[in-house]
Each structure stands twice: as structure tokens, then as C-alpha cells.
Design an enzyme around this catalytic site. Structure first.
Site, mmCIF file in Angstrom:
data_model
loop_
_atom_site.group_PDB
_atom_site.id
_atom_site.type_symbol
_atom_site.label_atom_id
_atom_site.label_comp_id
_atom_site.label_asym_id
_atom_site.label_seq_id
_atom_site.Cartn_x
_atom_site.Cartn_y
_atom_site.Cartn_z
ATOM 1 N N ASN A 256 4.065 5.697 -0.204
ATOM 2 C CA ASN A 256 5.464 5.567 -0.587
ATOM 3 C C ASN A 256 6.418 6.149 0.451
ATOM 4 O O ASN A 256 6.279 7.305 0.849
ATOM 5 C CB ASN A 256 5.675 6.258 -1.931
ATOM 6 C CG ASN A 256 4.646 5.805 -2.946
ATOM 7 O OD1 ASN A 256 4.547 4.635 -3.266
ATOM 8 N ND2 ASN A 256 3.836 6.744 -3.419
ATOM 9 N N ALA A 284 -0.061 12.436 -6.237
ATOM 10 C CA ALA A 284 0.597 11.524 -7.160
ATOM 11 C C ALA A 284 0.675 10.154 -6.509
ATOM 12 O O ALA A 284 0.971 10.051 -5.311
ATOM 13 C CB ALA A 284 2.003 12.013 -7.525
ATOM 14 N N CYS A 285 0.427 9.110 -7.302
ATOM 15 C CA CYS A 285 0.474 7.761 -6.733
ATOM 16 C C CYS A 285 1.887 7.389 -6.303
ATOM 17 O O CYS A 285 2.077 6.483 -5.485
ATOM 18 C CB CYS A 285 -0.066 6.734 -7.725
ATOM 19 S SG CYS A 285 0.877 6.596 -9.253
ATOM 20 N N THR A 286 2.897 8.090 -6.819
ATOM 21 C CA THR A 286 4.280 7.866 -6.419
ATOM 22 C C THR A 286 4.778 8.893 -5.406
ATOM 23 O O THR A 286 5.956 8.896 -5.052
ATOM 24 C CB THR A 286 5.206 7.901 -7.646
ATOM 25 O OG1 THR A 286 5.036 9.159 -8.314
ATOM 26 C CG2 THR A 286 4.903 6.757 -8.600
#
Length: 484
Positions: A256, A284-286
């Protein structure tokens, strides 16, 4: 942290707490002190999954016929149970997953809110009526899909499962729940709360274990829908197993970017970037893993980011002054170290100290690289740790091009005072989530969640929105003409 007796965990199948069929077990350990065993849990396999699905099949008709109001009351009661156990859950999450106490407190407080949100959906989700010939009706009803397999990650071990189990149960499905083997205790605690809230024991099965158990969940054709959050590689393997005849929802990795334009406030931007990159230890994937800065403020912003990174305190989450907890596992720590070496070898400039931690836990110092280029692995590949790659851009157009130059499409952010530029970025960003003057992390629970490209199957969104309950329900169209 006070001493404790390790938990003896169990699977929950057919209303009973039982060991794995093979008798095999594994230990969950404290990432701040891996010599400390948090608990011992069943290491389940295909036999346990088959037994769980057998039991869920028997219970499915009764749970599907349970009035929506009753399902809603159960979820509300489970939420209250979680709140009553909040102090215990916070301490256990810090011990098992490595979050700071502040991060664990936020997650534990949000999970009951999720369950209450889905409790309301239990009584709200309905069908539709359509124009028909005089004397006839055309309408739809929504029915449970059947058995839902929920395979969940370790980085949000209560919050993410609650936003899968909550709507699945609200819609009248039985649930086969396989939490991460890194955080099995949190998975067990969630099931305990649901049962304490009145959920019939046959409506949910908990199967602990690693990849073999997860693969068996996806492979069993009696599991009508599979929802998964985790790595892209594992998600793609699950997708292949589920195939075209069953329903699947996958939310996977991210790379990201946060884009910072020349009119942004330097200190505010630095704080936003550091929060997005190093909160939750970068797991965190974000999370913000790429920082793209226009030339005119590049050096000033990098200096401001480095100054804030110097003030971060890495340590055990139980300590009050700690702002970055350990990574969740030895594997995550190895991966972090490998990518730091890769970044140096590929020519990026490491601007933060590279010192091995001698405390014995899975501690990783936040790493900031400058002079990163699109061909570098630290720019292209998900690391899932506290590593930030900084890229230069000549202007807004090149920044957008760099932001989209990835196979992932989870989250992206832009920091600017120029609303027109911000809206242009939001429109052109190839991500499912766009944040304007906010970190790439942090999502509202009443808004849809999901990515684009390799970050998602883009089938059904999670959390909320029109498609949220649709994943857990089948729609049947009925044509009615009364007999004369």
C-alpha cells in the site's frame, strides 16, 4: 506481565470440547518471550474437519429455522460476554499475538460492536418484490447458503473472525471456524463467548491447527462457502480448491502506497505515514509499505519521518511505554530480516539502525529505506513487517503512476490540501480502499472492505454494504399465481 498457567485448548465439534482425532498438539507462545507457552492446542487434520462438517450438517436445519430475532439476541449476548471479559482478553491478546496493550484494547472493544452490527442485520436482510401480471406476484427470499468455512489470520484474531462469524450466523448458516495457529486462544475465546451468548453448540465448529486443517476446510465440498483473510499465495491455493461450484470470498495481501504532494504539512504527513507503516508492527494488509513523495518536499519529509521513528519504542506489548510490539512469529521475524538484507543488496539506502535484538523475542526495529525503485523487491513484494520503502516522484502524475505500479490493490492514501488532486487520485487509484489525508490503515466497520487486483477475489465485500450479507445468503425468486 503476571505469571499464568498455560491454557489447554480444544476443538469444538458437535457441541463438545475435544482433542484432535490424532491426539497431536502444538504450542502457542508469547512472541515477546517464546519460552513462555500461552497454551497447547489440537493440531487438527482432515479427519477433524470431516467430523466437524458431519456435525454441522445435522444441526443446519434447526439453526436455519431459528427466527432472526433469536439469532440477533444471541449475537448481542455474545457481545456482552466479550465486554465482560475485556480485561482478560486484552492481556491474552498481548501475550499471544504481541500487540501493544493500546492496540489490543482497541481490537477487543471493537469486536462486540461488530457482533451488534450483524445482530441488526439478522432482522433487516430480506427479499424484494417485482412488478408482475395482475393477480400474480414475483418476489425473492433470502436463505442461508448452508455451511460457511471461515479461515482467519492472526493479526486481528478477534476482529476479523467476528466480521465473518457474525454475518454468517446472523444469516442462519452453520460455521466451521479455523483460526490461525499463531492465535488459537483468541479463536477459542470468541467461540466461548458465542456459546455463552446462547448459540447452539451444533451451529458452530472450531477446528484448531495449521495449513493442513485450513486446506481440508476448503477442500470439503459440503462447505458451501469459504471466506478467507490472509496471504495472497494461500488465498490463491484456497481459490483453486473451492473451484467454480462453491462460493468464495478472499481478502489477501497489499503493498500500500501513501502519496505525499508538495502542499502537505510536513509534520502531519510524517505522523500519518509512521502510524500507517509501523502501527501493529507493520503487520496489517492495509499497512503503509511504500511512501511516494514529490521532489520538492522529499528530503524534509524523510527527515521528519526518521525523527519520529527514532522515538518509537520496540518491546513487549505489556510495557506501557512500548509503541511497537514484537512480530507475531519466528517466521515473520526471519522474513523481516531477509527483506532488510534484500533491500540493502539491491541498492536501497537503509536510513535506520540495523541492529539485531538480543532480548530473545521476535522484535524488529522499524526500517526505512530511501532511493527505492520500482524494480526492487522491497517495493514489489509484501513483507508484512515494519519496513517502509520511500520513492521519489517528479510530480502528482508520476506519483500516481508509481502508486499503481503493483500487482496488489488493497489500500492507498494521498496527503494534500488540493481537493481536486485528491479526487483525481481517488478516481485513478487501482485499489479497493482510498484514504485522503488519513493513514492507509483504519477502516469504518459500517463501510465495505476489500481490495482490487491480487489483493482480493473482488466477489463480495466484507464488513458492510449491500454485498456483505449477500455472500452468506442465497436468493430465491418465487412466482406466485393463486389457484382459481
Amino acid at each position: 506481565m503476571t505469571e499464568h498457567t498455560p491454557v489447554i485448548g480444544a476443538n469444538h465439534i458437535d457441541g463438545q470440547w475435544i482433542p484432535a482425532a490424532s491426539g497431536a498438539t502444538f504450542d502457542s507462545v508469547d512472541p515477546a518471550d517464546p519460552s513462555r507457552v500461552v497454551g497447547t492446542f489440537p493440531d487438527s487434520g482432515a479427519d477433524d474437519v470431516r467430523a466437524a462438517v458431519d456435525a454441522l450438517e445435522k444441526s443446519a436445519p434447526e439453526w436455519a429455522a431459528t427466527p432472526p430475532e433469536r439469532r440477533a439476541r444471541i449475537l448481542e449476548a455474545a457481545a456482552a460476554e466479550l465486554e465482560s471479559r475485556a480485561p482478560q482478553l486484552v492481556e491474552e491478546m498481548v501475550r499471544e499475538e504481541g500487540k501493544t496493550r493500546a492496540e489490543a484494547t482497541m481490537e477487543v472493544s471493537r469486536t462486540p460492536m461488530n457482533l451488534r452490527f450483524y445482530a441488526a442485520e439478522a432482522v433487516r436482510a430480506g427479499g424484494s418484490t417485482y412488478p408482475a401480471t395482475p393477480g400474480s406476484m414475483v418476489y425473492t427470499v433470502r436463505e442461508p447458503v448452508g455451511c460457511v468455512g471461515a479461515i482467519t489470520p492472526w493479526n486481528f484474531p478477534l476482529n476479523i473472525p467476528s466480521r465473518k462469524l457474525g454475518p454468517a450466523l446472523a444469516a442462519g448458516n452453520t460455521v466451521l471456524f479455523k483460526p490461525s495457529e499463531i492465535t488459537p486462544l483468541m479463536g477459542q475465546r470468541l467461540v466461548e463467548a458465542l456459546l455463552a451468548g446462547g448459540l447452539p453448540g451444533g451451529a458452530i465448529a472450531l477446528v484448531q491447527g495449521g495449513g493442513a486443517a485450513g486446506a481440508a476446510v476448503a477442500a470439503d465440498e459440503r462447505v458451501d462457502a469459504v471466506t478467507f483473510t490472509g496471504s495472497t499465495d494461500v488465498g490463491h491455493a484456497i481459490h483453486r480448491q473451492v473451484g467454480p461450484q462453491r462460493r468464495v470470498q478472499l481478502e489477501m495481501g497489499g503493498k500500500n502506497p501513501t502519496v505525499v504532494l508538495g502542499d502537505a504539512d510536513i509534520e502531519t504527513a510524517a505522523a500519518t505515514v509512521v502510524k500507517g507503516a509501523f502501527g501493529l508492527s507493520g503487520q496489517a494488509c492495509t499497512g503503509t509499505s511504500r511512501l511516494i513523495v514529490v521532489d520538492e518536499i522529499h528530503d524534509a519529509l524523510v527527515d521528519a519521518v526518521l525523527a519520529r521513528v527514532e522515538k518509537l519504542v520496540v518491546g513487549a506489548g505489556v510495557d506501557a511505554d512500548v509503541t511497537v510490539g514484537p512480530l507475531a512469529s519466528a517466521a515473520q521475524l526471519r522474513k523481516y530480516r531477509e527483506y532488510v538484507e534484500i533491500g540493502v543488496a539491491e541498492g536501497a539506502v537503509l536510513r535506520t539502525p540495523r541492529v539485531d535484538d538480543e532480548r530473545g523475542g521476535y522484535f524488529a526495529l522499524p526500517a526505512v529505506f530511501t532511493d527505492a525503485t520500482p524494480d526492487m523487491r522491497i517495493v514489489r513484494e509484501e513483507i508484512f513487517g515494519p519496513v517502509l520503502a520511500v520513492q521519489r516522484a517528479r510530480d502528482h502524475a508520476e506519483a500516481l503512476e508509481l502508486a499503481n505500479a503493483t500487482r496488489f490493490g488493497m489500500s492507498a492514501a494521498i496527503l494534500t490540501r488540493d481537493l481536486q488532486r485528491a479526487m483525481e487520485f481517488a478516481s485513478a487509484s487501482q485499489t479497493g480502499l482510498v484514504k485522503i489525508n488519513q493513514p492507509t490503515t483504519g477502516m469504518a466497520m459500517n463501510a465495505p472492505f476489500g481490495g482490487y487486483k491480487a489483493s482480493s477475489t473482488q466477489t463480495f465485500k466484507e464488513q458492510a454494504g449491500a454485498s456483505m450479507m449477500q455472500f452468506y445468503q442465497s436468493e430465491k425468486t418465487i412466482y406466485l399465481t393463486p389457484a382459481g
